[in-house]
Scaffold this active site. Structure first.
Site, mmCIF file in Angstrom:
data_model
loop_
_atom_site.group_PDB
_atom_site.id
_atom_site.type_symbol
_atom_site.label_atom_id
_atom_site.label_comp_id
_atom_site.label_asym_id
_atom_site.label_seq_id
_atom_site.Cartn_x
_atom_site.Cartn_y
_atom_site.Cartn_z
ATOM 1 N N ARG A 403 16.848 39.533 20.610
ATOM 2 C CA ARG A 403 16.977 38.890 21.907
ATOM 3 C C ARG A 403 18.303 39.182 22.543
ATOM 4 N NH1 ARG A 403 12.773 35.818 23.947
ATOM 5 N NH2 ARG A 403 13.887 34.492 25.114
ATOM 6 N N THR A 409 15.396 37.308 30.375
ATOM 7 C CA THR A 409 13.918 37.735 30.912
ATOM 8 C C THR A 409 13.509 38.209 31.981
ATOM 9 O OG1 THR A 409 13.657 35.472 31.215
ATOM 10 C CG2 THR A 409 13.132 36.100 29.123
ATOM 11 N N ARG A 423 15.854 45.541 28.748
ATOM 12 C CA ARG A 423 15.063 45.250 29.694
ATOM 13 C C ARG A 423 15.823 45.736 31.025
ATOM 14 N NH1 ARG A 423 13.898 39.036 27.669
ATOM 15 N NH2 ARG A 423 12.041 39.295 26.595
ATOM 16 N N ASN A 434 9.181 42.034 32.764
ATOM 17 C CA ASN A 434 10.017 43.010 31.916
ATOM 18 C C ASN A 434 9.022 43.754 30.926
ATOM 19 O OD1 ASN A 434 9.762 41.575 29.310
ATOM 20 N ND2 ASN A 434 10.837 39.898 30.481
ATOM 21 N N HIS A 437 9.294 42.428 24.597
ATOM 22 C CA HIS A 437 9.192 41.030 24.366
ATOM 23 C C HIS A 437 9.684 40.707 23.010
ATOM 24 C CE1 HIS A 437 7.214 37.078 23.530
ATOM 25 N NE2 HIS A 437 7.035 37.585 22.289
#
Length: 752
Positions: A403, A409, A423, A434, A437
């Site tokens: 992450r 996001t 991203r 984006n 995931h």
């Protein structure tokens, strides 16, 4: 002739359990060289022992060589007996010497002979000891069994691999050879080793004897350079080191082998100029260093040089997490290789990988929690515009680590707050969606991994040529997120090998393959994981180890394979093939890969027997009235049971028998049908009963007469559920039919 007879009396060759027990029953101090067929006894030391015996001239001293392969009492020494000398007196183990250490053996013989004479004179008592090395192995075996039990208990957890262990650290043995010692390179070599984070547990300078060198390098005795090697290794002092790394020592053997480089110095200088052999070696076997080639060899070499050394306990392996990484179609088309390289550089292990084209239904199902958002339609369109790449990533902090690499996001926020994030780097100007995931929690990671990589089981085989390295292979299996649902080591019979490889029958290599698979022990496992079949095939690599080294250098066959026949491991090619192989090897047993998998048949039966003890509320809650089985003592509920509960079950019985699931009591058949398809068939049948009235009742009686076996079976199942005695079955059946006939008009109302 008399001398040879005397020699035979004083030096026994023990090959059977009976000969071993006979030796223990005799008087004297026996010095026994324990060995295995593949290496034979320590010939150099036996010559020394004979000389010692002749010099001492004590008839109480006797010599023996014992083959661990065929003597049951020495089973624990198989794989752990070179070189090993056991001292027995009066049938008791009184001393152990590990290693070809002549001075220590002479000292032990002298001490034990003196003590044995005192025992025979009645001035002392024998004291039995336990071999400390075997005791250590027993402790490790106990820990392994506990760990295996924990693995079986944890199989239901499925997604997160808890790699914890209280076993010993992995170690390797390093020899700094005489050429490097004479050149004064030891301090530099040690500094280089420590610079790579390797811990030196033991460092001892030794001058190896000819017997020690010949035994240590016995696997090279057929090589033309063997005598030169022996002369070189005895030409000066060597340094013997025991090495490990980190909390557990994981992968120290392969890591150190990589650090020292290829065996040939010239090849090392060309291929790995930064390796220790390239920097400090001279030529051929004068290559400065030696490192253990496998875990098994490391333990043998450790016992050879430091027989009394106790390996430190591992501090506990880190908890690995797994997470889903999804590279969406646009990024997959344009930046796949760059993203994968970034993932590898960040220390992630790609445990699973799958390229697939999502349908709209699949995409909507995966992102159902985003339904109603303004970006939802564009997200679905993007996700179905081409293939996606789904990855199962493993690392100690995989979820948060991935992450963090992704960044926010929202694309604009990622560009301003985390411009180096994935991203931000791979964003498209024409969309706010984006390109990557990642799961945001362990629960979500579990669900998402299951979506792309459904839970499967496969058969994994460690072939005879690689059984010696099974511990290393098993460690890598765990690292890749597999659970071992079952395992066994066995010697395949020819019949089983032929059946196992039946699909290859008729091919040129078939006979050779069967011969190889029956040539030694084979280690068989059932592996559970998401996408297990394809995941294991990817992990083992191409059939040809040479091809594997080029195409998949991290694969097991690249690391442990020798040739196409001796390629270390085998795996099922398809899900169907896995199911067939599972049945061939383990029979009809069922293994639970996760909490949703049914347990083995015996546990199912136990659970069924416990069900009648449940309360009526527990059994009927949330179910239609016709699915609830009333308790025997609850008369009103029993009277309200529809008449059709018996008949549809009997009509469905042939279909139920064809199902792969275990047979269930027949009154549950409507429940199964209701859960799967909510079929209106029971309603239609009930309406038919209303119209036909007594005709149906008569038809039921005929059916019962025509099918006595089915009726009897159903009656027994019903009685088992209600805790009825078999003798009551006929009376209850007649009573139920009578009551059912009276209640036919009520059934549709109750069902509605």
């Amino acid at each position: 002739m008399a001398r040879r007879k005397q020699e035979a009396q004083l030096q026994q060759e023990l090959e059977t359990q009976e000969e071993w027990e006979d030796m223990l029953s005799k008087e004297g101090l026996f010095v026994v060289d324990i060995h295995q067929q593949w290496c034979g006894p320590c010939t150099g030391m036996l010559s020394n022992l004979k000389k010692i015996r002749n010099d001492i001239g004590d008839d109480l001293l006797k010599l023996a060589v014992a083959k661990a392969d065929t003597i049951d009492a020495l089973e624990k020494y198989r794989g752990h007996c070179e070189p090993c000398f056991l001292f027995y007196a009066g049938g008791l183990l009184v001393a152990v010497v590990r290693g070809a250490n002549s001075p220590k053996i002479l000292r032990t013989i002298t001490e034990q002979l003196q003590h044995e004479h005192k025992v025979l004179d009645g001035n002392a008592e024998r004291k039995e000891i336990k071999d400390p090395y075997i005791s250590q192995l027993d402790s490790q075996e106990k820990l392994d069994e506990e760990e295996e039990k924990e693995e079986e208990d944890d199989t239901s957890e499925g997604q997160v691999d808890q790699l914890t262990s209280e076993g010993k650290k992995e170690v390797t043995v390093c020899l700094i050879k005489p050429d490097a010692v004479a050149a004064g390179k030891v301090p530099d070599i040690i500094a280089d080793i420590e610079a790579h984070g390797i811990e030196i547990l033991k460092n001892e300078e030794r001058h190896l004897t000819e017997e020690e060198v010949r035994h240590f390098y016995s696997h090279l005795q057929e090589e033309p350079f063997f005598d030169d090697l022996v002369q070189f290794m005895t030409s000066g002092n060597s340094h013997v080191l025991v090495l490990t790394k980190g909390r557990t020592g994981d992968n120290i053997i392969s890591e150190f082998r990589d650090l020292i480089g290829p065996t040939e110095v010239e090849e090392a200088k060309e291929a790995k100029p930064e390796s220790l052999r390239a920097k400090y070696g001279e030529k051929t076997f004068m290559n400065a260093l030696h490192g253990s080639s496998s875990e098994d060899m490391a333990m043998r070499e450790l016992a050879f040089f430091f027989p009394d050394y106790v390996v430190p306990v591992a501090e506990g392996k880190p908890k690995l997490q797994r997470t889903l990484a999804l590279i969406r179609p646009d990024a997959f088309r344009n930046h796949k290789e760059e993203i994968l390289a970034t993932i590898t550089e960040a220390g992630f292990k790609v445990a699973m990988q799958k390229e697939m084209q999502l349908t709209r239904e699949m995409a909507e199902d995966f992102y159902k929690e985003h339904v109603g958002q303004e970006y939802f339609e564009e997200l679905i369109t993007r996700m179905t515009s081409g293939p996606v790449l789904a990855l199962g990533l493993a690392r100690e902090d995989a979820i948060s680590g991935w992450r963090n690499m992704l960044g926010p996001t929202e694309v604009e926020k990622a560009k301003t707050e985390a411009p180096e994030s994935l991203r931000a780097k791979f964003a498209l100007d024409e969309t706010k969606i984006n390109m990557l995931h990642g799961s945001d929690s362990e629960d979500q990671a579990k669900r998402e991994l299951e979506f792309f990589f459904p839970m499967q089981q496969t058969v994994a085989v460690i072939k005879p040529d690689a059984v010696g390295t099974k511990d290393e292979i098993i460690d890598r299996i765990h690292e890749s997120g597999f659970k071992i649902a079952a395992r066994k080591e066995t010697h395949l019979t020819r019949e089983l090998a032929e059946e196992f490889y039946a699909e290859h029958k008729g091919k040129d290599y078939y006979d050779e393959l069967v011969e190889h698979m029956t040539s030694g022990p084979t280690y068989l496992m059932v592996l559970s994981r998401e996408d297990a079949v394809q995941g294991w095939r990817q992990m083992i690599g191409p059939t040809d180890p040479e091809k594997a080294k080029e195409e998949n250098p991290e694969s097991l066959r690249a690391a442990y394979g020798k040739n196409i026949l001796q390629n270390a491991v085998h795996g099922s090619s398809t899900v169907d093939h896995a199911e067939v192989s599972l049945k061939k090897i383990f029979g009809d047993l069922k293994f639970a890969p996760d909490a949703e998998e049914v347990e083995q048949t015996e546990k199912k039966e136990e659970k069924k027997e416990e069900e009648p003890a449940k309360t009526e509320t527990e059994k009927t809650e949330g179910k239609p009235a016709e699915e609830s089985k009333p308790a025997e003592e609850s008369k009103p509920a029993e009277e309200s049971k529809p008449a059709e509960e018996s008949k549809p079950a009997e009509e469905k019985q042939p279909e139920e028998e064809n199902k792969s699931e275990e047979p269930k009591p027949t009154e549950e058949a409507p429940k199964e049908e209701e859960k799967k398809s909510e079929s209106p068939k029971p309603d239609e049948e009930q309406k038919g009963e209303e119209v036909k009235g007594e005709e149906v009742k008569s038809e039921e009686a005929k059916t019962e007469e025509a099918k006595p076996e089915e009726s009897e079976q159903k009656t027994e199942q019903t009685e088992s559920k209600e805790e009825q005695k078999p003798a009551e079955g006929g009376e209850k059946k007649e009573e139920e039919k009578k009551e059912d006939g009276e209640k036919k008009e009520e059934a549709p109302a109750e069902q509605g």
